[in-house]
Design a protein around this motif. Structure first.
Motif, short mmCIF file in Angstrom:
data_model
loop_
_atom_site.label_atom_id
_atom_site.label_comp_id
_atom_site.label_asym_id
_atom_site.label_seq_id
_atom_site.Cartn_x
_atom_site.Cartn_y
_atom_site.Cartn_z
N PRO A 2 0.83 -1.21 0.00
CA PRO A 2 0.00 0.00 0.00
C PRO A 2 0.87 1.26 0.00
O PRO A 2 2.09 1.19 0.16
CB PRO A 2 -0.77 -0.12 1.31
CG PRO A 2 0.13 -0.92 2.20
CD PRO A 2 0.87 -1.87 1.28
N SER A 157 -5.66 10.69 -7.77
CA SER A 157 -6.25 9.47 -8.34
C SER A 157 -5.21 8.66 -9.11
O SER A 157 -5.21 7.43 -9.05
CB SER A 157 -7.41 9.83 -9.27
OG SER A 157 -8.45 10.41 -8.55
N GLN A 160 -3.11 6.69 -6.70
CA GLN A 160 -3.88 5.58 -6.13
C GLN A 160 -4.10 4.46 -7.15
O GLN A 160 -4.03 3.29 -6.80
CB GLN A 160 -5.21 6.11 -5.56
CG GLN A 160 -4.96 6.99 -4.35
CD GLN A 160 -6.17 7.79 -3.93
OE1 GLN A 160 -7.12 7.98 -4.69
NE2 GLN A 160 -6.13 8.29 -2.70
N GLU A 161 -4.31 4.82 -8.41
CA GLU A 161 -4.41 3.82 -9.47
C GLU A 161 -3.10 3.05 -9.61
O GLU A 161 -3.10 1.83 -9.82
CB GLU A 161 -4.77 4.48 -10.80
CG GLU A 161 -6.19 4.97 -10.89
CD GLU A 161 -6.43 5.80 -12.14
OE1 GLU A 161 -5.68 5.66 -13.14
OE2 GLU A 161 -7.38 6.61 -12.11
N ALA A 163 -0.93 2.47 -7.29
CA ALA A 163 -0.80 1.57 -6.14
C ALA A 163 -1.56 0.27 -6.39
O ALA A 163 -1.09 -0.81 -6.01
CB ALA A 163 -1.31 2.26 -4.87
N ARG A 164 -2.70 0.37 -7.06
CA ARG A 164 -3.47 -0.85 -7.38
C ARG A 164 -2.82 -1.62 -8.53
O ARG A 164 -2.80 -2.85 -8.51
CB ARG A 164 -4.91 -0.49 -7.73
CG ARG A 164 -5.72 -0.03 -6.53
CD ARG A 164 -7.20 0.14 -6.88
NE ARG A 164 -7.47 1.22 -7.81
CZ ARG A 164 -7.59 2.50 -7.47
NH1 ARG A 164 -7.47 2.87 -6.21
NH2 ARG A 164 -7.86 3.41 -8.39
N ALA A 165 -2.30 -0.92 -9.52
CA ALA A 165 -1.73 -1.57 -10.70
C ALA A 165 -0.40 -2.27 -10.40
O ALA A 165 -0.10 -3.30 -10.99
CB ALA A 165 -1.53 -0.54 -11.81
N ARG A 166 0.40 -1.69 -9.52
CA ARG A 166 1.70 -2.28 -9.16
C ARG A 166 1.80 -2.41 -7.65
O ARG A 166 2.47 -1.62 -6.98
CB ARG A 166 2.86 -1.41 -9.67
CG ARG A 166 3.02 -1.51 -11.18
CD ARG A 166 4.40 -1.19 -11.68
NE ARG A 166 5.47 -1.87 -11.01
CZ ARG A 166 6.71 -1.39 -10.92
NH1 ARG A 166 7.01 -0.22 -11.45
NH2 ARG A 166 7.66 -2.05 -10.30
N PRO A 167 1.12 -3.40 -7.09
CA PRO A 167 1.06 -3.51 -5.63
C PRO A 167 2.41 -3.72 -4.95
O PRO A 167 2.54 -3.44 -3.77
CB PRO A 167 0.13 -4.70 -5.40
CG PRO A 167 0.03 -5.41 -6.69
CD PRO A 167 0.37 -4.44 -7.78
#
Length: 187
Positions: A2, A157, A160-161, A163-167
């Protein structure tokens, strides 16, 4: 992984040294200044991406994409995370993102002060360019001050995107100058 704050980043004892660093944030948040400080701290090249993008008379340089491809293929660099046509490439190659998530009022104070200073002193920016007349803030929808206001939420945004795409990609959230100084010291 995260989005983490500077305290958590500093406390990690088992982190890989960063060699490809992106500094994200709204226009006027201090990306270039922080990127240069990170480059100095790590002993790696800071590539100012605005200098690659802007040609004379604020025209985009024809070699921009090739220049970004070339430097980002290298083993070590730090740059600002901007320009939609290269953001995905840079994010894919980065091993650390530093997110300048300053309050909107701080960003706006900084971008206004910087714009006035640059215009007043006719500071040359990239490839002979200087800030336009200050009254253009009222007539140009892409004036840097208006741009900073309009893109503030969108930049949040985008991070945050990512962070989701490359955890697995560390994203360190910097919320003030103290955070920035502590991060640079930790690097």
């Amino acid at each position: 992984m995260p989005i983490i704050d500077v305290d958590e980043f500093v406390s990690r004892t088992s982190r890989e040294p960063a060699r490809r660093v992106l500094v994200a944030g709204t226009s006027g948040s201090g990306k270039t200044t922080l990127a240069a400080r990170i480059g100095d701290a790590l002993g790696i090249e800071h590539v100012e991406i605005d200098a690659l993008f802007h040609g004379p008379n604020w025209t985009p340089r024809a070699t921009f994409l090739d220049d970004v491809e070339r430097f980002s293929a290298g083993a070590a660099w730090v740059t600002e995370w901007q320009y939609s046509q290269v953001r995905p490439l840079l994010a894919q190659r980065a091993d650390l993102i530093v997110w300048l998530d300053l309050p909107r009022h701080v960003v706006m104070r900084q971008v206004v002060a910087r714009t006035v200073r640059r215009r007043r002193h006719r500071e040359e920016l990239w490839n002979g360019n200087v800030e336009g007349p200050l009254h253009e803030v009222f007539t140009d929808p892409e004036h840097i001050v208006r741009w900073a206001w309009a893109t503030y939420d969108r930049n949040r945004s985008l991070v945050q995107e990512m962070a989701r795409a490359r955890p697995g990609l560390p994203i360190v959230r910097v919320q003030n100058r103290t955070d920035a100084a502590r991060l640079v010291d930790a690097l």
